[in-house]
Design a protein around this motif. Structure first.
Motif, mmCIF file in Angstrom:
data_model
loop_
_atom_site.group_PDB
_atom_site.id
_atom_site.type_symbol
_atom_site.label_atom_id
_atom_site.label_comp_id
_atom_site.label_asym_id
_atom_site.label_seq_id
_atom_site.Cartn_x
_atom_site.Cartn_y
_atom_site.Cartn_z
ATOM 1 N N ARG A 26 20.890 32.615 37.443
ATOM 2 C CA ARG A 26 22.229 33.787 37.545
ATOM 3 C C ARG A 26 23.221 32.912 37.296
ATOM 4 O O ARG A 26 23.659 32.220 37.991
ATOM 5 C CB ARG A 26 22.134 34.568 38.933
ATOM 6 N N ASP A 27 23.981 33.770 36.479
ATOM 7 C CA ASP A 27 25.440 33.221 36.368
ATOM 8 C C ASP A 27 26.716 33.948 36.929
ATOM 9 O O ASP A 27 26.506 35.326 36.820
ATOM 10 C CB ASP A 27 25.808 33.061 34.806
ATOM 11 N N LEU A 28 27.502 33.710 37.583
ATOM 12 C CA LEU A 28 28.537 34.234 38.312
ATOM 13 C C LEU A 28 30.135 33.679 37.926
ATOM 14 O O LEU A 28 30.184 32.275 37.617
ATOM 15 C CB LEU A 28 28.679 34.248 39.908
ATOM 16 N N GLU A 29 30.932 34.502 37.807
ATOM 17 C CA GLU A 29 32.226 34.194 37.214
ATOM 18 C C GLU A 29 33.044 34.867 38.456
ATOM 19 O O GLU A 29 33.213 35.918 38.745
ATOM 20 C CB GLU A 29 32.610 34.693 35.990
ATOM 21 N N PHE A 30 34.013 33.582 38.986
ATOM 22 C CA PHE A 30 34.918 34.210 40.417
ATOM 23 C C PHE A 30 36.087 34.355 39.753
ATOM 24 O O PHE A 30 36.572 34.016 38.722
ATOM 25 C CB PHE A 30 34.753 33.210 41.356
ATOM 26 N N ARG A 31 36.927 35.013 40.844
ATOM 27 C CA ARG A 31 38.443 35.309 40.314
ATOM 28 C C ARG A 31 39.459 33.790 40.324
ATOM 29 O O ARG A 31 40.223 33.890 39.777
ATOM 30 C CB ARG A 31 39.179 36.295 41.029
ATOM 31 N N SER A 32 38.719 32.814 41.423
ATOM 32 C CA SER A 32 39.571 31.750 41.262
ATOM 33 C C SER A 32 38.542 30.594 41.729
ATOM 34 O O SER A 32 37.585 31.064 42.259
ATOM 35 C CB SER A 32 40.555 31.791 42.324
ATOM 36 N N PHE A 33 38.968 29.256 41.406
ATOM 37 C CA PHE A 33 38.072 28.205 41.721
ATOM 38 C C PHE A 33 37.854 28.074 43.508
ATOM 39 O O PHE A 33 36.619 28.138 43.878
ATOM 40 C CB PHE A 33 38.747 26.841 41.656
ATOM 41 N N MET A 34 38.571 28.704 44.174
ATOM 42 C CA MET A 34 38.479 28.575 45.818
ATOM 43 C C MET A 34 37.588 29.569 46.110
ATOM 44 O O MET A 34 36.845 29.479 47.097
ATOM 45 C CB MET A 34 39.985 28.688 46.461
ATOM 46 N N ASP A 35 37.495 30.798 45.380
ATOM 47 C CA ASP A 35 36.637 31.906 45.721
ATOM 48 C C ASP A 35 35.331 31.245 45.428
ATOM 49 O O ASP A 35 34.416 31.654 46.301
ATOM 50 C CB ASP A 35 36.724 33.183 44.864
ATOM 51 N N CYS A 36 35.062 30.477 44.332
ATOM 52 C CA CYS A 36 33.799 30.053 43.865
ATOM 53 C C CYS A 36 33.289 29.252 45.089
ATOM 54 O O CYS A 36 32.326 29.018 45.548
ATOM 55 C CB CYS A 36 33.976 29.274 42.494
ATOM 56 N N ILE A 37 34.501 28.255 45.526
ATOM 57 C CA ILE A 37 33.839 27.265 46.302
ATOM 58 C C ILE A 37 33.719 27.975 47.863
ATOM 59 O O ILE A 37 32.746 27.611 48.503
ATOM 60 C CB ILE A 37 34.863 26.001 46.618
ATOM 61 N N ALA A 38 34.157 28.935 47.966
ATOM 62 C CA ALA A 38 34.209 29.688 49.292
ATOM 63 C C ALA A 38 32.603 30.344 49.195
ATOM 64 O O ALA A 38 31.957 30.388 50.411
ATOM 65 C CB ALA A 38 35.140 30.686 49.833
ATOM 66 N N LEU A 89 24.271 38.819 49.011
ATOM 67 C CA LEU A 89 25.602 38.139 49.264
ATOM 68 C C LEU A 89 26.792 38.578 48.029
ATOM 69 O O LEU A 89 27.835 38.560 48.472
ATOM 70 C CB LEU A 89 25.072 36.539 49.215
ATOM 71 N N ILE A 90 26.137 38.666 46.957
ATOM 72 C CA ILE A 90 27.078 38.706 45.746
ATOM 73 C C ILE A 90 27.580 40.260 46.089
ATOM 74 O O ILE A 90 28.842 40.292 45.952
ATOM 75 C CB ILE A 90 26.291 38.746 44.540
ATOM 76 N N ASP A 91 26.643 41.055 46.552
ATOM 77 C CA ASP A 91 27.283 42.416 46.800
ATOM 78 C C ASP A 91 28.556 42.420 47.970
ATOM 79 O O ASP A 91 29.624 42.806 47.636
ATOM 80 C CB ASP A 91 26.373 43.411 47.479
ATOM 81 N N LYS A 92 28.174 41.547 48.804
ATOM 82 C CA LYS A 92 29.217 41.473 49.937
ATOM 83 C C LYS A 92 30.616 40.922 49.322
ATOM 84 O O LYS A 92 31.768 41.282 49.893
ATOM 85 C CB LYS A 92 28.480 40.663 50.821
ATOM 86 N N TRP A 93 30.557 40.015 48.417
ATOM 87 C CA TRP A 93 31.729 39.490 47.706
ATOM 88 C C TRP A 93 32.595 40.454 46.924
ATOM 89 O O TRP A 93 33.528 40.254 46.849
ATOM 90 C CB TRP A 93 31.441 38.181 47.224
ATOM 91 N N GLY A 94 31.807 41.408 46.372
ATOM 92 C CA GLY A 94 32.513 42.709 45.710
ATOM 93 C C GLY A 94 33.434 42.141 44.733
ATOM 94 O O GLY A 94 33.092 41.270 43.700
ATOM 95 N N ARG A 96 35.582 39.853 44.352
ATOM 96 C CA ARG A 96 36.072 38.587 44.146
ATOM 97 C C ARG A 96 35.075 37.700 42.988
ATOM 98 O O ARG A 96 35.561 36.711 42.582
ATOM 99 C CB ARG A 96 36.259 37.869 45.362
ATOM 100 N N ILE A 97 34.321 38.538 42.664
ATOM 101 C CA ILE A 97 33.349 38.127 41.492
ATOM 102 C C ILE A 97 33.689 38.910 40.462
ATOM 103 O O ILE A 97 33.410 40.086 40.529
ATOM 104 C CB ILE A 97 31.695 38.350 41.968
ATOM 105 N N GLU A 98 34.147 38.247 39.211
ATOM 106 C CA GLU A 98 34.487 39.163 38.075
ATOM 107 C C GLU A 98 33.278 39.616 37.321
ATOM 108 O O GLU A 98 33.194 40.795 36.723
ATOM 109 C CB GLU A 98 35.116 38.441 37.241
ATOM 110 N N ALA A 99 32.279 38.927 37.082
ATOM 111 C CA ALA A 99 31.215 39.375 36.208
ATOM 112 C C ALA A 99 30.022 38.953 36.943
ATOM 113 O O ALA A 99 29.561 38.179 37.538
ATOM 114 C CB ALA A 99 31.142 38.496 35.133
ATOM 115 N N LYS A 100 29.303 40.236 37.260
ATOM 116 C CA LYS A 100 27.728 40.096 38.040
ATOM 117 C C LYS A 100 26.788 40.234 36.939
ATOM 118 O O LYS A 100 25.932 40.870 37.019
ATOM 119 C CB LYS A 100 27.939 41.266 39.020
#
Length: 100
Positions: A26-38, A89-94, A96-100
């Motif tokens: 699964r590939d995910l793209e976050f809005r920011s680097f810090m969102d990815c790390i969190a 967990l991905i759904d919970k992050w809503g 803050r994840i650009e591409a699901k």
């Protein structure tokens, strides 16, 4: 755990995941680097709790997750269960994840 046939994996494959060889990916793209790390930190807690740890590759704000059951040499029900928990967990992050 028993290895699953590819037909069974494809029938039960959670949304957003794909199969490559012996892995669910699964590939995910976050809005920011810090969102990815969190997110990775929260996922690490889940993985410890479940005693099933995905391979994780971080490139800036892009995260690739890979699941397999190493002891069995491929995909088992354990991987599908963990993929479903990661999807929750991905759904919970809503947003803050650009591409699901």
């Amino acid at each position: 755990m028993t290895l699953l046939k590819i037909e069974d994996v494809m029938r039960m494959l959670p949304s957003g995941w794909r199969v490559e060889g012996q892995y669910l990916i699964r590939d995910l793209e976050f809005r920011s680097f810090m969102d990815c790390i969190a997110f990775v930190n929260e996922l690490a807690q889940l993985a410890e709790q479940e005693e099933h740890h995905p391979d994780m590759v971080i490139v800036w704000k892009h995260l690739t997750l890979r699941l397999t059951t190493h002891d069995e040499g491929g995909i088992t029900e354990l991987d599908l269960e963990m993929a479903n928990k990661i999807n929750q967990l991905i759904d919970k992050w809503g947003d803050r994840i650009e591409a699901k």
